[in-house]
Design an enzyme around this catalytic site. Structure first.
Site, PDB file in Angstrom:
ATOM      1  N   GLY A   1      19.914 -95.792 -67.803  1.00  8.29           N
ATOM      2  CA  GLY A   1      18.484 -95.496 -67.840  1.00  8.29           C
ATOM      3  C   GLY A   1      17.839 -95.523 -66.457  1.00  8.29           C
TER       4      GLY A   1
ATOM      5  NE  ARG B   1      20.197 -89.388 -73.649  1.00  7.16           N
ATOM      6  CZ  ARG B   1      21.280 -90.074 -73.366  1.00  7.16           C
ATOM      7  NH1 ARG B   1      22.354 -89.451 -72.920  1.00  7.16           N
ATOM      8  NH2 ARG B   1      21.308 -91.384 -73.499  1.00  7.16           N
TER       9      ARG B   1
ATOM     10  CE  LYS C   1      30.171 -95.806 -68.710  1.00  4.84           C
ATOM     11  NZ  LYS C   1      30.357 -94.393 -69.061  1.00  4.84           N
TER      12      LYS C   1
ATOM     13  CD  GLU D   1      29.774 -98.134 -71.457  1.00 11.95           C
ATOM     14  OE1 GLU D   1      30.445 -97.349 -72.166  1.00 11.95           O
ATOM     15  OE2 GLU D   1      28.655 -97.844 -71.012  1.00 11.95           O
TER      16      GLU D   1
END
Ligand code: 13P
Length: 341
Positions: free
Chosen positions: A263, A33, A219, A177
């Site tokens: 995303g 990123r 999650k 998750e």
């Protein structure tokens, strides 16, 4: 460690319309990123970014807990305060990502199993000593032709349950998750079918491993069409499909469901969370909140660009998004204006 401590922490993490901030990107993901914005991919730059987040004024008004990465929990602010301590001082509960990543699953091309169980008991004890009160482990399920396989769903559900049991033994609330990815061109209906199966298998394993449902959080992904799908369904259609799936699979004893963003754009993630809380609040037995990384951090990262002169602006962008999502928990996010009402 008493069950009550786990229950109290889990409840505190979903109290007051707040949400969680995922800032636990691995170094590789964080670097990727940074590279996209020309930010140096160094431990120092990652520390600067995490300091910007942790010290953002007012963050604790909309964020109840923050998930750190191993590197970050060992780092300090410029003033010499460990990040976990700085978070606690801001009224934010420190958490830690404890899986060691998704690795290729043998004999199953295109699928992964998340690793990190070896030595986990010892690592959890160390993290608890550094102030962590909850943890996170992410299993990854891909949708493609012939995927996911039952083998992939089962190994990831099993690992999540073993992780969760170890966390509770150590007094840490596990965030479970199981992420069904939005990569691909599959339909909303296909994502719904896979997510439902994954959540059923995950809760079956959690039960088999003796996990206290009142002392954990789920999650999940929202139920979405693939990013490349020809039909991109409406906010309401996503809210309906996601809620149908969660109402069928998540036991009422679980105190909270905190979505990953996966995303989605920052605005869509807020709008969809808002729609679910607006339409289904009266039917939900659990709190429905957020545990976003990209959908909260990306606008702030775009503003920062690695430049100290942009810190205040980036912190404002960060807190603006956490406030939008806090509003979405109340059904008070204004989709047109992209702002809390
Ligand atoms: P995203 O919100 O960017 O999907 O990240 C959430 C997360 O913690 C992934 O493990």
């Amino acid at each position: 460690m008493t069950a009550q401590t786990l229950i109290d922490t889990a409840r505190a993490l979903v109290a007051s319309d707040k949400g969680l901030l995922a800032m636990d990107e691995s170094n590789a993901t964080c670097n990727k990123r940074f590279a996209a914005l020309g930010i140096p991919q160094t431990a120092a730059a990652r520390r600067d970014w995490r300091e910007l987040i942790v010290t953002a004024p007012g963050l604790g008004d909309s964020i109840s807990g923050a998930i750190l990465f191993d590197e970050t929990i060992r780092q300090q602010t410029n003033a010499g305060q460990p990040f976990a301590e700085a978070l606690s001082g801001a009224g934010i509960i420190p958490g830690i990502k404890v899986d060691t990543g998704a690795k290729p699953l043998a004999a199953h091309p295109g699928e992964t199993v998340t690793e990190g169980l070896d030595g986990l008991r010892e690592r959890l004890a160390e993290y608890a000593g550094m102030g962590a009160r909850f943890a996170k482990w992410r299993g990854v399920i891909a949708i493609a032709s012939g995927l996911p396989t039952r083998a992939c769903i089962d190994v990831n559900a099993h690992a999540l349950a073993r992780y969760a049991a170890l966390c509770q033994e150590a007094g840490l609330v596990p965030i479970v998750e199981p992420e069904v990815l939005m990569d691909g061109d599959h339909s909303l209906a296909r994502c719904a079918e896979v997510t439902e199966e994954v959540l059923h298998r995950t809760f079956a394993e959690l039960r088999a491993q003796g996990v206290l449902l009142e002392g954990m959080l789920l999650k999940p992904n929202m139920v979405l069409p693939g990013q490349k799908a020809a039909t991109q369904d409406s906010v309401d259609a996503v809210a309906d499909a996601t809620m149908a799936c969660l109402l069928r699979t998540v036991p009422a004893a679980v105190p909270g469901v905190a979505f990953l963003s996966g995303g989605q754009s920052a605005q869509l993630a807020s709008a969809r969370l808002n729609a679910m809380n607006t339409k289904y609040k009266s039917r939900m037995p659990w709190a429905l909140t957020f545990s976003f990384s990209r959908a909260v951090q990306q606008p702030a990262l775009d503003a920062w660009k690695g430049d100290a002169a942009n810190v205040a602006e980036a912190q404002q962008a960060l807190v603006f998004r956490t406030r939008c999502n806090q509003a979405a928990r109340r059904g008070g996010y204004d989709t047109q204006r992209d702002a809390p009402r």
